[in-house]
Design a protein around this motif. Structure first.
Motif, PDB file in Angstrom:
ATOM      1  N   GLN A  26       0.847  -1.182   0.000  1.00 23.89           N
ATOM      2  CA  GLN A  26       0.000   0.000   0.000  1.00 23.89           C
ATOM      3  C   GLN A  26       0.884   1.234   0.000  1.00 23.89           C
ATOM      4  N   GLN A  27       0.373   2.319  -0.589  1.00 24.67           N
ATOM      5  CA  GLN A  27       1.128   3.564  -0.627  1.00 24.67           C
ATOM      6  C   GLN A  27       0.164   4.734  -0.543  1.00 24.67           C
ATOM      7  N   PRO A  28       0.592   5.832   0.095  1.00 28.12           N
ATOM      8  CA  PRO A  28      -0.300   6.988   0.240  1.00 28.12           C
ATOM      9  C   PRO A  28      -0.476   7.721  -1.087  1.00 28.12           C
ATOM     10  N   LEU A  29      -1.626   8.353  -1.245  1.00 31.49           N
ATOM     11  CA  LEU A  29      -1.934   9.152  -2.425  1.00 31.49           C
ATOM     12  C   LEU A  29      -2.138  10.609  -2.016  1.00 31.49           C
ATOM     13  N   SER A  30      -1.844  11.502  -2.936  1.00 28.61           N
ATOM     14  CA  SER A  30      -2.032  12.924  -2.670  1.00 28.61           C
ATOM     15  C   SER A  30      -3.522  13.247  -2.576  1.00 28.61           C
ATOM     16  N   MET A  31      -3.892  14.065  -1.595  1.00 25.20           N
ATOM     17  CA  MET A  31      -5.285  14.487  -1.442  1.00 25.20           C
ATOM     18  C   MET A  31      -5.558  15.804  -2.163  1.00 25.20           C
TER      19      MET A  31
END
Length: 246
Positions: A26-31
């Motif tokens: 899993q990896q974070p995404l820009s909001m």
């Protein structure tokens, strides 16, 4: 590649995460902006599955537990000891230990009750049915409301399988082959196959159980050279080893 474009998302209090089912990552995404995600597709159909990726929105909150380390160690009896160290347990009720043969699809194999300690705490679980192949493990910390948090994945290597047959000495001397077997009890056929694929000699042997020495006397007219010694049971080949006959 995938492109993620964030438009008019409720930024405050939430984060977006891209999950990859195939790699179990899993990896974070820009909001507020754009992300380009590059990934590989290979011969495994799962790498090109339509449901490989999915996005999860999470509410920002303190992590219920911190995994300090996760390890797995194979024991002398071939079992595996899984150990994990955590810190700052908050509302954690138990830990679920999961295993996998490929590092992607995991199955639960046991649970350990959490102590609820705010201090660093070590836990262990023994997989007594580990088997001989390579195995992957992970631990899921379960909160009171059922939500969970995973540790890193750890693994143990496959055990080296002992050969079922061996020849000594090799080269064999004087048309006499000493065959060491490590086979279940039964009737077996030993075949000597030439470089051209022709069976030049065969003999039936009886194995009682476990390690056993067999002496095979080859015919005097058998030419010197390299042969493939093949052991069969019920017409099915079990193992083949090269042997040089002088």
């Amino acid at each position: 590649s995938l492109q993620w474009q964030a438009n008019d998302l409720p930024v405050a209090g939430f984060t977006a995460w891209l999950h990859d089912r195939y790699l179990d990552t899993q990896q974070p995404l820009s909001m507020t902006g754009t992300d380009i995600i590059v990934f590989d597709v290979n011969t495994d159909q799962a790498s090109a599955a339509a449901n490989r990726f999915f996005i999860v929105f999470r509410e920002n909150r303190p992590l219920p537990v911190t995994f300090v380390s996760t390890s797995s160690i194979r024991q002398r009896d071939e079992s595996v000891l899984v150990k994990w160290v955590v810190a700052s347990e908050q509302s954690i009720t138990k830990y679920e230990v999961e295993k996998s043969s490929d590092g992607r699809d995991f199955t639960g194999i046991g649970q350990v009750r959490a102590t609820g300690s705010p201090l660093e705490q070590a836990y262990t679980f023994t997989d007594s049915r580990a088997g001989k192949e390579r195995i992957f493990y992970r631990v899921r910390a379960v909160e009171m409301d059922g939500r969970g948090q995973y540790s890193n994945i750890t693994s143990v290597q496959a055990l080296q399988m002992e050969s079922a047959i061996s020849v000594y000495p090799n080269p064999a001397q004087g048309k006499r082959v000493n065959l060491q077997t490590n086979l279940p009890e039964g009737q077996y056929r030993v075949r000597f196959i030439s470089a051209s694929g022709q069976v030049v000699y065969q003999s039936d042997i009886r194995v009682l159980s476990g390690r056993q020495a067999q002496v095979i006397n080859l015919p005097g007219h058998m030419a010197a050279g390299t042969y493939q010694l093949q052991v069969q049971i019920s017409g099915r080949s079990l193992e083949t080893v090269p042997v040089f006959v002088q």
